[in-house]
Design a protein around this motif. Structure first.
Motif, mmCIF file in Angstrom:
data_model
loop_
_atom_site.group_PDB
_atom_site.id
_atom_site.type_symbol
_atom_site.label_atom_id
_atom_site.label_comp_id
_atom_site.label_asym_id
_atom_site.label_seq_id
_atom_site.Cartn_x
_atom_site.Cartn_y
_atom_site.Cartn_z
ATOM 1 N N ALA A 74 19.623 39.120 75.572
ATOM 2 C CA ALA A 74 20.947 39.473 76.101
ATOM 3 C C ALA A 74 21.141 40.980 75.994
ATOM 4 C CB ALA A 74 22.037 38.743 75.319
ATOM 5 N N TYR A 75 21.295 41.655 77.143
ATOM 6 C CA TYR A 75 21.535 43.101 77.159
ATOM 7 C C TYR A 75 23.041 43.357 77.057
ATOM 8 C CZ TYR A 75 16.738 43.391 78.935
ATOM 9 O OH TYR A 75 15.378 43.268 79.094
ATOM 10 N N VAL A 76 23.410 44.219 76.132
ATOM 11 C CA VAL A 76 24.836 44.492 75.906
ATOM 12 C C VAL A 76 25.048 45.999 75.837
ATOM 13 C CG1 VAL A 76 26.775 44.201 74.301
ATOM 14 C CG2 VAL A 76 25.111 42.345 74.591
ATOM 15 N N VAL A 77 26.051 46.498 76.576
ATOM 16 C CA VAL A 77 26.498 47.885 76.408
ATOM 17 C C VAL A 77 27.891 47.814 75.797
ATOM 18 C CG1 VAL A 77 27.096 50.068 77.520
ATOM 19 C CG2 VAL A 77 25.162 48.727 78.369
ATOM 20 N N ARG A 78 28.041 48.455 74.660
ATOM 21 C CA ARG A 78 29.331 48.409 73.972
ATOM 22 C C ARG A 78 29.884 49.820 73.864
ATOM 23 N NH1 ARG A 78 29.832 43.951 69.447
ATOM 24 N NH2 ARG A 78 29.711 42.705 71.323
ATOM 25 N N GLU A 79 31.067 50.029 74.458
ATOM 26 C CA GLU A 79 31.691 51.335 74.360
ATOM 27 C C GLU A 79 32.292 51.466 72.966
ATOM 28 O OE1 GLU A 79 34.676 53.992 77.021
ATOM 29 O OE2 GLU A 79 33.492 52.453 78.040
ATOM 30 N N ALA A 80 31.911 52.512 72.251
ATOM 31 C CA ALA A 80 32.339 52.630 70.855
ATOM 32 C C ALA A 80 32.515 54.094 70.468
ATOM 33 C CB ALA A 80 31.310 51.965 69.944
ATOM 34 N N GLU A 81 33.715 54.439 70.059
ATOM 35 C CA GLU A 81 33.937 55.785 69.509
ATOM 36 C C GLU A 81 33.325 55.857 68.112
ATOM 37 O OE1 GLU A 81 34.974 58.647 70.881
ATOM 38 O OE2 GLU A 81 34.923 57.427 72.710
ATOM 39 N N ASP A 82 33.528 54.771 67.330
ATOM 40 C CA ASP A 82 32.953 54.706 65.979
ATOM 41 C C ASP A 82 31.641 53.918 66.047
ATOM 42 O OD1 ASP A 82 32.318 54.486 63.315
ATOM 43 O OD2 ASP A 82 33.940 53.083 62.821
ATOM 44 N N TYR B 84 19.161 40.128 70.999
ATOM 45 C CA TYR B 84 20.123 41.047 71.608
ATOM 46 C C TYR B 84 19.574 42.472 71.664
ATOM 47 C CZ TYR B 84 23.308 37.189 70.657
ATOM 48 O OH TYR B 84 23.898 35.951 70.622
ATOM 49 N N ALA B 85 19.861 43.156 72.779
ATOM 50 C CA ALA B 85 19.562 44.584 72.914
ATOM 51 C C ALA B 85 20.896 45.264 73.179
ATOM 52 C CB ALA B 85 18.600 44.812 74.075
ATOM 53 N N VAL B 86 21.356 46.050 72.212
ATOM 54 C CA VAL B 86 22.705 46.625 72.296
ATOM 55 C C VAL B 86 22.634 48.142 72.412
ATOM 56 C CG1 VAL B 86 24.982 46.743 71.222
ATOM 57 C CG2 VAL B 86 23.537 44.741 70.823
ATOM 58 N N LEU B 87 23.264 48.673 73.454
ATOM 59 C CA LEU B 87 23.379 50.127 73.627
ATOM 60 C C LEU B 87 24.813 50.525 73.283
ATOM 61 C CD1 LEU B 87 22.427 52.921 74.700
ATOM 62 C CD2 LEU B 87 23.120 52.168 76.972
ATOM 63 N N CYS C 175 25.482 42.454 86.616
ATOM 64 C CA CYS C 175 24.711 41.894 85.497
ATOM 65 C C CYS C 175 23.675 42.913 84.998
ATOM 66 C CB CYS C 175 24.025 40.620 85.979
ATOM 67 S SG CYS C 175 22.656 40.063 84.949
ATOM 68 N N ARG C 176 23.639 43.118 83.681
ATOM 69 C CA ARG C 176 22.732 44.121 83.086
ATOM 70 C C ARG C 176 21.273 43.830 83.431
ATOM 71 N NH1 ARG C 176 26.041 48.192 81.871
ATOM 72 N NH2 ARG C 176 27.854 47.423 80.755
ATOM 73 N N SER C 177 20.871 42.589 83.326
ATOM 74 C CA SER C 177 19.476 42.212 83.607
ATOM 75 C C SER C 177 19.128 42.552 85.054
ATOM 76 C CB SER C 177 19.266 40.726 83.327
ATOM 77 O OG SER C 177 17.940 40.354 83.624
#
Length: 598
Positions: free
Chosen positions: A206-214, A326-329, A542-544
């Protein structure tokens, strides 16, 4: 009934049959056709050249830039009873000669060679007498100027091909865009286009991009939510250490890994992680090639890579056992600014490159019209302080000057330790009161090297440690104490970069940087960075499917598990809920859904 390829596979590796496109590649190269195999990380690339190598007469030459992987594969092959050897910078001239002679006289079946060795006169002279079955080019994208990891040393492969014109080439890579696929075949002088490609789709990942300031807080949250082995990729060496310390403080066992660590420290940490003594490996992109750990559950990128090729390869180290992973960016607005800045850092203005070339001549006191063939140790820190440059720009400028033909820049040499006995052989035998570790090291040195009484000799501390049954650190301390007693002269290994002038110095303003070295490559690099930013910001496709499209693979099915797909599913459920409320099919009371009865 098993054919010869399957019989070899079963005999040496114990597998009942081939996977995916392995057989297609093996049959193609064995029939003498130039072949390009595209197999994602974990697809079993090595089988595709090792099996046909054993099925044919002669030596299979494998060109790879990964020295650690070379050593690892040679060891594994020998354990299986296969005649394998390798040539790389660590080896002495006599060891290289012996290996090449063994290849000539049938004592080697698979010979691993680093691309830098191809240019050496000794290698080329011996190669003429080696009966070669075929040549394998691993990490073949390195030959393409459009590839994300272009290496000038790979351009030597074409000249080797001219020396062995009838010998087929097998090129292998895990990541290549359609443009790079064409370029690889052209640069390796394929007689005809011939590509076998596995699907790049990873259904369990599962490819995930998570917007994160911290980002650090988000990383900790993910690792607390998803169990199992993990890798955290960071951009800088300093950051890997900081991340490992932070995770350890949170009760998550972690260590760090980067190219600047001593080989024995790298080895120690890698083994601790592979044996699950440590859960998280915080690393730069130096970690991962040839790492065979199938049960990595999550790969987190805390910094954004500069290409989708690099991201796909690193993310692909998760879930090789086929289980959900999981692959998380982790991404925020600062990443885009940093990525865009990398373009100017990697391709500084031509005037700056010319200035750096000029100051290099002042640094070494090289006059115009001289310098060709001269080699100097390069203290980049001192150079930058003296002439007020940033190290990243100097490093990039030297690489561009190398590609333009002005110098050779070796930024990470494998500096070996050197030893010479200061006592005669008889005096040495009469020595007493040596500590057990010193005695073991002296014995191992005498067994392994014949020139220690004559000259300073390069030694392999890993081999000495193995023979003396000591750790590399113990060998180092034993050598230091023997030197302190004036029994040996000991020069520890050093990794000091060096610069060699490949032509006489010209005036800085006469330095010509070709379009294909600067403009074309800068344009390509910008394109790759824009693709990376687009992937990170595109939360509608879709990321994939985004990744597959980048590598030229069409897929009209959504993966149903990436962050984009899951968000769509949530939105669909909410829409359906609102519709049912509007149509009076359900009511919501105290956050509970109550279905109306007819």
């Amino acid at each position: 009934m098993a054919d010869k390829f399957q019989s070899i596979l079963q005999k040496y590796w114990g597998y009942p049959d081939f996977r995916g496109i392995q057989r297609n590649i093996i049959e193609s190269i064995a029939s003498g056709r130039d072949t390009l195999g595209l197999m994602p990380t974990g697809g079993g690339k090595s089988i595709t050249f090792q099996v046909p190598a054993l099925a044919q007469e002669g030596v299979c030459i494998v060109i790879t830039p990964l020295i650690a992987l070379m050593k690892d594969q040679v060891q594994h092959l020998r354990e299986h009873g296969i005649l394998a050897d390798a040539i790389y910078a660590d080896k002495s001239r006599s060891e290289i000669l012996q290996t090449l002679d063994n290849a000539i006289f049938g004592g080697v079946k698979i010979l691993y060679v680093s691309p830098e060795r191809l240019a050496s006169e000794m290698f080329q002279t011996k190669l003429r007498h080696i009966h070669v079955s075929f040549i394998t080019v691993d990490e073949a994208h390195c030959i393409s100027q459009w590839g994300y990891d272009f290496r000038p040393s790979y351009l030597q492969i074409a000249s080797i091909r001219e020396m062995k014109p009838g010998i087929p080439i097998l090129a292998l890579t895990a990541t290549a865009t359609p443009e790079v696929v064409d370029d690889i075949q052209e640069r390796l002088h394929f007689k005809e286009k011939n590509v076998f490609k596995m699907s790049f789709e990873r259904k369990n990942l599962a490819y995930v991009v998570r917007e994160a300031e911290d980002k650090q807080g988000e990383m900790i949250h993910i690792l607390q939510s998803v169990g199992g082995s993990a890798i955290v990729y960071a951009r800088s060496r300093k950051r890997t250490k900081e991340m490992a310390q932070l995770l350890s403080q949170q009760g998550i066992t972690a260590t760090f890994y980067h190219a600047g660590l001593d080989p024995d420290v790298k080895d120690q940490r890698q083994k601790a992680w592979q044996k699950d003594e440590v859960r998280v490996m915080c690393a730069t992109n130096a970690f991962g090639m040839g790492i065979d750990k199938p049960d990595v559950r999550v790969v987190i990128h805390i910094d954004c890579p500069d290409s989708l090729e690099a991201y796909f390869q690193e993310a692909g180290r998760a879930g090789r056992d086929g289980q959900k992973s999981y692959a998380v960016l982790l991404y925020n607005k600062h990443d885009e600014l940093k990525l865009c800045k990398r373009v100017d850092d990697t391709f500084p203005p031509k005037e700056l490159i010319q200035d750096i070339y000029e100051h290099l001549a002042y640094f070494y006191q090289i006059g115009v019209g001289s310098g060709q063939g001269k080699t100097f140790e390069f203290d980049i820190e001192k150079f930058c302080v003296t002439y007020k440059y940033f190290p990243t720009k100097v490093d990039a400028a030297l690489r561009i000057l190398e590609r333009s033909g002005y110098l050779h820049y070796e930024d990470n040499p494998d500096g070996k330790a050197r030893v010479m006995f200061l006592l005669g052989r008889n005096d040495l035998y009469q020595l007493d009161q040596l500590a057990p570790s010193q005695d073991a090291v002296v014995t191992a040195l005498l067994r392994s090297y014949g020139s220690l009484f004559v000259d300073l000799t390069y030694i392999d501390e890993t081999m000495i440690a193995r023979q003396a049954e000591l750790t590399i650190q113990q060998v180092y301390f034993a050598l230091k104490s023997l030197a302190a007693r004036h029994i040996i002269q000991f020069i520890p290994r050093r990794k000091i970069p060096f610069i060699s002038y490949t032509r006489d110095r010209v005036d800085g303003d006469k330095v010509v940087i070709p379009k294909e070295v600067w403009e074309s490559r800068r344009e390509q690099y910008e394109k790759r960075i824009k693709s990376m930013i687009r992937y990170a910001k595109n939360d509608e496709v879709c990321r994939s499917r985004q990744l597959l499209a980048y590598f030229g693979e069409e897929n009209d099915r959504d993966c149903k598990q990436c962050d984009v797909c899951l968000a769509d599913q949530t939105e669909e459920r909410e829409k359906e809920l609102r519709r049912k409320v509007a149509e009076n099919q359900i009511i919501i009371e105290d956050h509970h859904i109550i279905e109306k009865k007819d």
